[in-house]
Motif scaffolding. Structure first.
Motif, mmCIF file in Angstrom:
data_model
loop_
_atom_site.group_PDB
_atom_site.id
_atom_site.type_symbol
_atom_site.label_atom_id
_atom_site.label_comp_id
_atom_site.label_asym_id
_atom_site.label_seq_id
_atom_site.Cartn_x
_atom_site.Cartn_y
_atom_site.Cartn_z
ATOM 1 N N PRO A 81 41.287 69.408 49.035
ATOM 2 C CA PRO A 81 40.915 68.371 49.996
ATOM 3 C C PRO A 81 40.516 67.086 49.274
ATOM 4 O O PRO A 81 40.070 67.125 48.119
ATOM 5 N N TYR A 82 40.665 65.966 49.956
ATOM 6 C CA TYR A 82 40.275 64.685 49.361
ATOM 7 C C TYR A 82 38.790 64.734 49.007
ATOM 8 O O TYR A 82 37.943 65.099 49.814
ATOM 9 N N GLY A 83 38.490 64.375 47.758
ATOM 10 C CA GLY A 83 37.116 64.394 47.287
ATOM 11 C C GLY A 83 36.624 65.755 46.826
ATOM 12 O O GLY A 83 35.462 65.907 46.427
ATOM 13 N N TYR A 84 37.504 66.772 46.847
ATOM 14 C CA TYR A 84 37.120 68.135 46.461
ATOM 15 C C TYR A 84 36.832 68.209 44.966
ATOM 16 O O TYR A 84 37.504 67.598 44.152
ATOM 17 N N ARG A 85 35.809 68.982 44.610
ATOM 18 C CA ARG A 85 35.507 69.259 43.211
ATOM 19 C C ARG A 85 35.496 70.768 43.014
ATOM 20 O O ARG A 85 34.745 71.462 43.705
ATOM 21 N N PRO A 86 36.345 71.283 42.120
ATOM 22 C CA PRO A 86 36.337 72.728 41.882
ATOM 23 C C PRO A 86 34.945 73.218 41.486
ATOM 24 O O PRO A 86 34.130 72.451 40.961
ATOM 25 N N ASP A 87 34.671 74.484 41.767
ATOM 26 C CA ASP A 87 33.360 75.065 41.486
ATOM 27 C C ASP A 87 33.211 75.267 39.979
ATOM 28 O O ASP A 87 33.479 76.332 39.438
ATOM 29 N N GLU A 88 32.760 74.215 39.297
ATOM 30 C CA GLU A 88 32.633 74.273 37.840
ATOM 31 C C GLU A 88 31.488 75.171 37.405
ATOM 32 O O GLU A 88 31.423 75.566 36.247
ATOM 33 N N SER A 89 30.561 75.490 38.330
ATOM 34 C CA SER A 89 29.428 76.327 37.936
ATOM 35 C C SER A 89 29.891 77.708 37.480
ATOM 36 O O SER A 89 29.297 78.306 36.582
ATOM 37 N N VAL A 90 30.977 78.211 38.082
ATOM 38 C CA VAL A 90 31.476 79.535 37.704
ATOM 39 C C VAL A 90 32.048 79.498 36.293
ATOM 40 O O VAL A 90 31.723 80.340 35.448
ATOM 41 N N ARG A 91 32.895 78.504 36.031
ATOM 42 C CA ARG A 91 33.491 78.405 34.700
ATOM 43 C C ARG A 91 32.425 78.150 33.643
ATOM 44 O O ARG A 91 32.482 78.694 32.536
ATOM 45 N N LEU A 92 31.439 77.308 33.961
ATOM 46 C CA LEU A 92 30.380 77.013 33.002
ATOM 47 C C LEU A 92 29.567 78.268 32.688
ATOM 48 O O LEU A 92 29.230 78.534 31.521
ATOM 49 N N ALA A 93 29.272 79.065 33.712
ATOM 50 C CA ALA A 93 28.551 80.317 33.482
ATOM 51 C C ALA A 93 29.382 81.273 32.633
ATOM 52 O O ALA A 93 28.851 81.972 31.760
ATOM 53 N N GLN A 94 30.682 81.293 32.868
ATOM 54 C CA GLN A 94 31.576 82.141 32.078
ATOM 55 C C GLN A 94 31.600 81.684 30.622
ATOM 56 O O GLN A 94 31.562 82.499 29.695
ATOM 57 N N GLU A 95 31.644 80.379 30.417
ATOM 58 C CA GLU A 95 31.699 79.830 29.063
ATOM 59 C C GLU A 95 30.411 80.116 28.290
ATOM 60 O O GLU A 95 30.443 80.351 27.082
ATOM 61 N N ARG A 96 29.272 80.116 28.984
ATOM 62 C CA ARG A 96 27.977 80.287 28.323
ATOM 63 C C ARG A 96 27.561 81.744 28.191
ATOM 64 O O ARG A 96 26.590 82.046 27.499
ATOM 65 N N ALA A 97 28.271 82.646 28.865
ATOM 66 C CA ALA A 97 27.862 84.057 28.882
ATOM 67 C C ALA A 97 28.010 84.684 27.504
ATOM 68 O O ALA A 97 28.954 84.401 26.760
ATOM 69 N N GLY A 98 27.074 85.570 27.191
ATOM 70 C CA GLY A 98 27.211 86.354 25.969
ATOM 71 C C GLY A 98 28.321 87.370 26.136
ATOM 72 O O GLY A 98 28.255 88.197 27.060
ATOM 73 N N PRO A 99 29.358 87.328 25.307
ATOM 74 C CA PRO A 99 30.512 88.212 25.537
ATOM 75 C C PRO A 99 30.188 89.696 25.428
ATOM 76 O O PRO A 99 30.809 90.511 26.112
ATOM 77 N N HIS A 100 29.223 90.066 24.591
ATOM 78 C CA HIS A 100 28.950 91.479 24.361
ATOM 79 C C HIS A 100 28.521 92.193 25.636
ATOM 80 O O HIS A 100 28.883 93.358 25.861
ATOM 81 N N ARG A 101 27.774 91.502 26.502
ATOM 82 C CA ARG A 101 27.296 92.114 27.747
ATOM 83 C C ARG A 101 28.453 92.626 28.600
ATOM 84 O O ARG A 101 28.340 93.650 29.267
ATOM 85 N N PHE A 102 29.576 91.928 28.564
ATOM 86 C CA PHE A 102 30.735 92.300 29.373
ATOM 87 C C PHE A 102 31.740 93.122 28.561
ATOM 88 O O PHE A 102 32.358 94.043 29.090
ATOM 89 N N ALA A 103 31.906 92.779 27.282
ATOM 90 C CA ALA A 103 32.923 93.437 26.467
ATOM 91 C C ALA A 103 32.626 94.910 26.262
ATOM 92 O O ALA A 103 33.540 95.743 26.274
#
Length: 311
Positions: A81-103
């Motif tokens: 939609p015009y003016g839409y901003r993707p939900d960057e909070s999800v990607r940012l949380a993914q980028e900052r997550a400690g990988p070991h917790r999920f791996a």
């Protein structure tokens, strides 16, 4: 009908997608499904369908995003939609997550699912499929994965046990098919080619859900590189959703006329590919894939418990 997740995928070919201001309507043949338009936050269109401008207009007005994919699940474009901003909070949380917790739970669940399938095959084989010490080693590796504190060791054990798994699988299959282990392209035997078809299908299904949840397919925890996060999520699903079907085809459904192998590549016949694809569409559980993606998203955003659905 309500969408089970805020993202709604439409797979395959031949669908007709239209909408009113109140509902999204998806018709395929005699099957028509209706969804409250406010409940659809992200429509994911995979393959070839007729998309009416009424659907585009009303979804965008309702604040939803639309993503278009190739039939293999590769994203090719977005409508926002015009003016839409993707939900960057999800990607940012993914980028900052400690990988070991999920791996760690992903690696352990991958091995556990494969052990379950190997034990199922062993029960029906009529002969021992394990060499001396192999099963004990795999059980020990499962416990070591639970206690491992380094990413290097998690990845090492994951690669080692995966290689062992395919070598053990080879002993359950007719030797004339030429399958000894899992290989990379080009595939020289029909079993590797069938695995490749199945893994491409489950990758596409999972990638669609990952994008639908605004997660980054390339920000893996256990794996690294392009599509690594999708590979993280499908590894625990392969044994039950793909491997069991491929093994059944290799043992019961395939004949010498279904494939052609040369020095450079093995080709699956069209009829075999169609029959296998139909079986895989039945065995790949989209609801479980969606649920696993939601579990990851909730764990990233709300620090909820992370667990793996694998059988």
């Amino acid at each position: 009908m309500a969408a089970t997740e805020p993202w709604l995928p439409v797979f395959g070919y031949g669908g007709h997608i239209k909408a009113t201001t109140r509902e999204l309507i998806i018709a395929r043949g005699s099957d028509t499904r209706r969804y409250p338009i406010q409940a659809v936050k992200h429509l994911l269109i995979v393959g070839g369908h007729t998309l009416h401008t009424s659907a585009v207009t009303n979804l965008l007005k309702a604040g939803a995003a639309i993503t278009i994919f190739d039939i293999d699940g590769t994203p090719v474009g977005y409508l926002y939609p015009y003016g839409y901003r993707p939900d960057e909070s999800v990607r940012l949380a993914q980028e900052r997550a400690g990988p070991h917790r999920f791996a760690q739970p992903l690696a352990r669940a991958s091995l556990q699912s494969r052990l379950l399938l190997l034990e199922e095959l062993y029960d029906h084989a009529g002969h021992d499929i394990f060499y001396a010490g192999e099963l004990d080693f795999l059980h020990q590796a499962r416990e070591e994965l639970s206690a491992s504190v380094t990413m290097e060791n998690l990845r090492r054990l994951s690669r080692l046990t995966t290689d062992m798994y395919y070598e053990i699988l080879s002993r359950t299959l007719p030797p004339e098919l030429g399958f000894r282990r899992r290989t990379s392209r080009p595939y020289l035997d029909p079993v590797n080619a069938m695995f490749a078809l199945g893994y491409a299908m489950i990758y596409g299904n999972c990638c669609v859900s990952v994008v639908g949840a605004h997660l980054d397919p390339d920000l893996g925890m256990l794996h690294e590189g392009a599509g690594s996060f999708v590979h993280d999520l499908i590894e625990p699903q392969k044994a039950s959703m793909v491997d069991r079907a491929v093994i059944r085809f290799a043992r019961e459904e395939i004949s010498s006329g279904d494939y052609e192998c040369g020095e450079k590549r093995c080709y699956l016949g069209g009829d075999l590919s169609s029959r296998l694809a139909a079986a895989l569409r039945d065995s790949i559980d989209q609801a479980r894939i969606d649920a696993q993606v939601r579990i990851v998203r909730d764990a990233l955003l709300a620090n909820a418990e992370f667990h793996v659905l694998y059988w």
